[in-house]
Design an enzyme around this catalytic site. Structure first.
Site, PDB file in Angstrom:
ATOM      1  N   TYR A 161       0.841  -1.209   0.000  1.00  0.00           N
ATOM      2  CA  TYR A 161       0.000   0.000   0.000  1.00  0.00           C
ATOM      3  C   TYR A 161       0.874   1.257   0.000  1.00  0.00           C
ATOM      4  O   TYR A 161       0.656   2.181  -0.783  1.00  0.00           O
ATOM      5  CB  TYR A 161      -0.913  -0.037   1.229  1.00  0.00           C
ATOM      6  N   LYS A 165       1.097   4.160  -2.884  1.00  0.00           N
ATOM      7  CA  LYS A 165       0.758   5.566  -2.636  1.00  0.00           C
ATOM      8  C   LYS A 165       1.912   6.489  -3.009  1.00  0.00           C
ATOM      9  O   LYS A 165       1.699   7.581  -3.537  1.00  0.00           O
ATOM     10  CB  LYS A 165       0.352   5.749  -1.172  1.00  0.00           C
TER      11      LYS A 165
HETATM   12  P1  NAP Z   1     -13.382   3.174   1.543  1.00  0.00           P
HETATM   13  O1  NAP Z   1     -14.401   3.786   2.428  1.00  0.00           O
HETATM   14  O2  NAP Z   1     -13.103   1.721   1.631  1.00  0.00           O
HETATM   15  O3  NAP Z   1     -13.744   3.571   0.032  1.00  0.00           O
HETATM   16  C1  NAP Z   1     -13.036   3.050  -1.067  1.00  0.00           C
HETATM   17  C2  NAP Z   1     -14.026   2.833  -2.198  1.00  0.00           C
HETATM   18  O4  NAP Z   1     -13.279   2.376  -3.350  1.00  0.00           O
HETATM   19  C3  NAP Z   1     -15.070   1.751  -1.876  1.00  0.00           C
HETATM   20  O5  NAP Z   1     -16.348   2.163  -2.263  1.00  0.00           O
HETATM   21  C4  NAP Z   1     -14.583   0.570  -2.704  1.00  0.00           C
HETATM   22  O6  NAP Z   1     -15.617  -0.305  -3.083  1.00  0.00           O
HETATM   23  C5  NAP Z   1     -14.013   1.287  -3.916  1.00  0.00           C
HETATM   24  N1  NAP Z   1     -13.166   0.400  -4.704  1.00  0.00           N
HETATM   25  C6  NAP Z   1     -12.293  -0.537  -4.238  1.00  0.00           C
HETATM   26  N2  NAP Z   1     -11.724  -1.183  -5.267  1.00  0.00           N
HETATM   27  C7  NAP Z   1     -12.254  -0.666  -6.400  1.00  0.00           C
HETATM   28  C8  NAP Z   1     -12.075  -0.938  -7.782  1.00  0.00           C
HETATM   29  N3  NAP Z   1     -11.223  -1.900  -8.202  1.00  0.00           N
HETATM   30  N4  NAP Z   1     -12.788  -0.228  -8.684  1.00  0.00           N
HETATM   31  C9  NAP Z   1     -13.659   0.716  -8.274  1.00  0.00           C
HETATM   32  N5  NAP Z   1     -13.875   1.027  -6.971  1.00  0.00           N
HETATM   33  C10 NAP Z   1     -13.179   0.342  -6.052  1.00  0.00           C
HETATM   34  O7  NAP Z   1     -11.964   3.877   1.769  1.00  0.00           O
HETATM   35  P2  NAP Z   1     -11.543   5.390   2.042  1.00  0.00           P
HETATM   36  O8  NAP Z   1     -10.890   5.408   3.355  1.00  0.00           O
HETATM   37  O9  NAP Z   1     -12.630   6.340   1.731  1.00  0.00           O
HETATM   38  O10 NAP Z   1     -10.396   5.515   0.957  1.00  0.00           O
HETATM   39  C11 NAP Z   1     -10.498   6.365  -0.195  1.00  0.00           C
HETATM   40  C12 NAP Z   1      -9.084   6.656  -0.691  1.00  0.00           C
HETATM   41  O11 NAP Z   1      -8.394   7.387   0.314  1.00  0.00           O
HETATM   42  C13 NAP Z   1      -8.264   5.396  -0.954  1.00  0.00           C
HETATM   43  O12 NAP Z   1      -7.463   5.586  -2.083  1.00  0.00           O
HETATM   44  C14 NAP Z   1      -7.399   5.295   0.292  1.00  0.00           C
HETATM   45  O13 NAP Z   1      -6.219   4.600   0.051  1.00  0.00           O
HETATM   46  C15 NAP Z   1      -7.159   6.747   0.588  1.00  0.00           C
HETATM   47  N6  NAP Z   1      -6.760   7.058   1.960  1.00  0.00           N
HETATM   48  C16 NAP Z   1      -7.556   6.701   3.008  1.00  0.00           C
HETATM   49  C17 NAP Z   1      -7.141   6.997   4.296  1.00  0.00           C
HETATM   50  C18 NAP Z   1      -7.951   6.644   5.504  1.00  0.00           C
HETATM   51  O14 NAP Z   1      -7.416   6.776   6.636  1.00  0.00           O
HETATM   52  N7  NAP Z   1      -9.204   6.235   5.363  1.00  0.00           N
HETATM   53  C19 NAP Z   1      -5.933   7.677   4.499  1.00  0.00           C
HETATM   54  C20 NAP Z   1      -5.163   8.010   3.403  1.00  0.00           C
HETATM   55  C21 NAP Z   1      -5.587   7.705   2.134  1.00  0.00           C
HETATM   56  P3  NAP Z   1     -15.903  -1.601  -2.142  1.00  0.00           P
HETATM   57  O15 NAP Z   1     -16.256  -1.055  -0.798  1.00  0.00           O
HETATM   58  O16 NAP Z   1     -17.018  -2.284  -2.851  1.00  0.00           O
HETATM   59  O17 NAP Z   1     -14.619  -2.386  -2.129  1.00  0.00           O
END
Ligand code: NAP
Length: 255
Positions: A161, A165
Site C-alpha cells: 500500500y 501511494k
Molecule cells: P473506503 O471507504 O473503503 O472507500 C473506497 C471505495 O473504493 C469503496 O467504495 C470501494 O468499493 C471502492 N473500490 C475498491 N476497489 C475498487 C475498484 N477496483 N474499482 C472501483 N472502486 C473500487 O476507503 P476510504 O478510506 O474512503 O479511501 C479512499 C481513498 O483514500 C483510498 O485511495 C485510500 O487509500 C485513501 N486514503 C484513506 C485513508 C484513511 O485513513 N481512510 C488515508 C489516506 C488515504 P468496495 O467497498 O465495494 O470495495
C-alpha cells in the site's frame, strides 16, 4: 480575488470510489459546490445511493459501475458521463483498497492486487478522464494518495500500500508536466488517518484512538476534512498549482 474562483458550477466531475468514505464525501461535496458528478465505483446500492443523495439535494449525479483496473471499462464509463452530463473538466480518483501482511511472507497475489487497484487503477482513471478533458480544452485531476506515501505507518504491515501511494504522488508529478500544455493540472491530496470503512479493518480499528493522540490537531480526520482541499485544487483558485502533493493530516507528519 473573486469568490467565484472557488465555485464549481458548470463543471462536470468524475469521482472514483464514490460509494464510500472519502470518495462519497467528495462526490456529495463537489455537487454542493455546483458540479455535476459522475459517481464511479464497483457498483451496488451504495453507489446508486450517493447519486440519489446528490439528486435529492438538487444536484446532478450519475452512478456508473466499473472496476478501475478495467481500462476499457473506464473509457466507457467516462464516455457515458460525458454523454449524460457533458465534457469532464474535474476528476478525483479515490477508489482504493488496503490490507496487511508482513513483507517477508506477503504472497505475490496480495502485493499485485493492491498495486493494481491503488496505483495502476489511478493511472488508468487519469488516462480515461484526460481523454475527455482534452476534448473539453483542459481540466484538473486530484488523485487521493496518502501520508503513507511519505511515512511508514507504525505497526501496520502494508509495504504494498505504501509503495503504491508513493507511486501515486510521483505519477501526479509526471502527468502534470506531460499534460500541462493541454490545460490539465494534476495534483494529489494525501490524507492522514480518516474515519472510513477502510480504517475499520481489524488491524487498524483499535489503533485509531492512539493515532488521534499522536496528531497535533488531536483527532482523526473525517471524510469531509478532505473535501475542501480537493475542491480547492479542482477550482480556478488553484489555476497555478500543478504537480503538488497536499498533505491533509492534522499535522501528523510534522514530528
Ligand atoms: P473506503 O471507504 O473503503 O472507500 C473506497 C471505495 O473504493 C469503496 O467504495 C470501494 O468499493 C471502492 N473500490 C475498491 N476497489 C475498487 C475498484 N477496483 N474499482 C472501483 N472502486 C473500487 O476507503 P476510504 O478510506 O474512503 O479511501 C479512499 C481513498 O483514500 C483510498 O485511495 C485510500 O487509500 C485513501 N486514503 C484513506 C485513508 C484513511 O485513513 N481512510 C488515508 C489516506 C488515504 P468496495 O467497498 O465495494 O470495495
Amino acid at each position: 480575488m473573486e469568490l467565484s474562483k472557488f465555485d464549481l458550477s458548470g463543471r462536470v466531475a468524475v469521482v472514483t470510489g464514490a460509494a464510500s468514505g472519502i470518495g462519497r464525501a467528495t462526490a456529495v461535496g463537489l455537487a454542493g459546490l455546483g458540479a455535476a458528478v459522475g459517481c464511479v465505483d464497483l457498483g451496488g446500492s451504495d453507489l446508486e445511493g450517493v447519486a440519489a443523495e446528490i439528486k435529492r439535494s438538487g444536484g446532478k449525479g450519475l452512478a456508473v459501475a466499473v472496476d478501475v483496473t478495467d481500462r476499457t471499462g473506464l473509457d466507457g464509463a467516462v464516455q457515458r458521463i460525458e454523454g449524460d452530463l457533458g465534457p469532464v473538466s474535474a476528476a478525483v480518483n479515490a477508489a482504493g483498497i488496503a490490507n496487511a501482511e508482513r513483507g517477508e511472507v506477503m504472497p505475490s497475489t496480495q502485493w499485485q492486487k493492491v498495486i493494481d487497484v491503488d496505483l495502476t487503477g489511478v493511472f488508468f482513471s487519469c488516462q480515461a478522464e484526460a481523454s475527455s478533458m482534452f476534448r473539453a480544452g483542459g481540466g484538473s485531476i486530484v488523485n487521493i494518495a496518502s501520508m503513507s506515501a511519505r511515512i511508514a505507518n507504525r505497526g501496520l504491515y502494508q509495504a504494498h500500500y505504501n509503495a503504491a501511494k508513493a507511486g501515486v504522488v510521483q505519477l501526479g508529478r509526471s502527468l502534470a508536466w506531460e499534460w500541462a500544455d493541454r490545460g490539465i493540472r494534476v495534483n494529489s491530496v494525501s490524507p492522514g488517518y480518516t474515519k472510513t470503512p477502510m480504517t475499520q479493518r481489524p488491524e487498524q480499528a483499535n489503533a485509531m484512538e492512539g493515532y488521534a493522540k499522536e496528531t497535533p490537531l488531536a483527532r482523526n480526520a473525517v471524510p469531509d476534512d478532505i473535501v475542501g482541499p480537493v475542491a480547492f485544487l479542482l477550482s480556478e483558485a488553484a489555476s497555478f498549482v500543478t504537480g503538488i502533493d497536499l498533505l491533509v493530516d492534522g499535522g501528523f507528519t510534522i514530528w
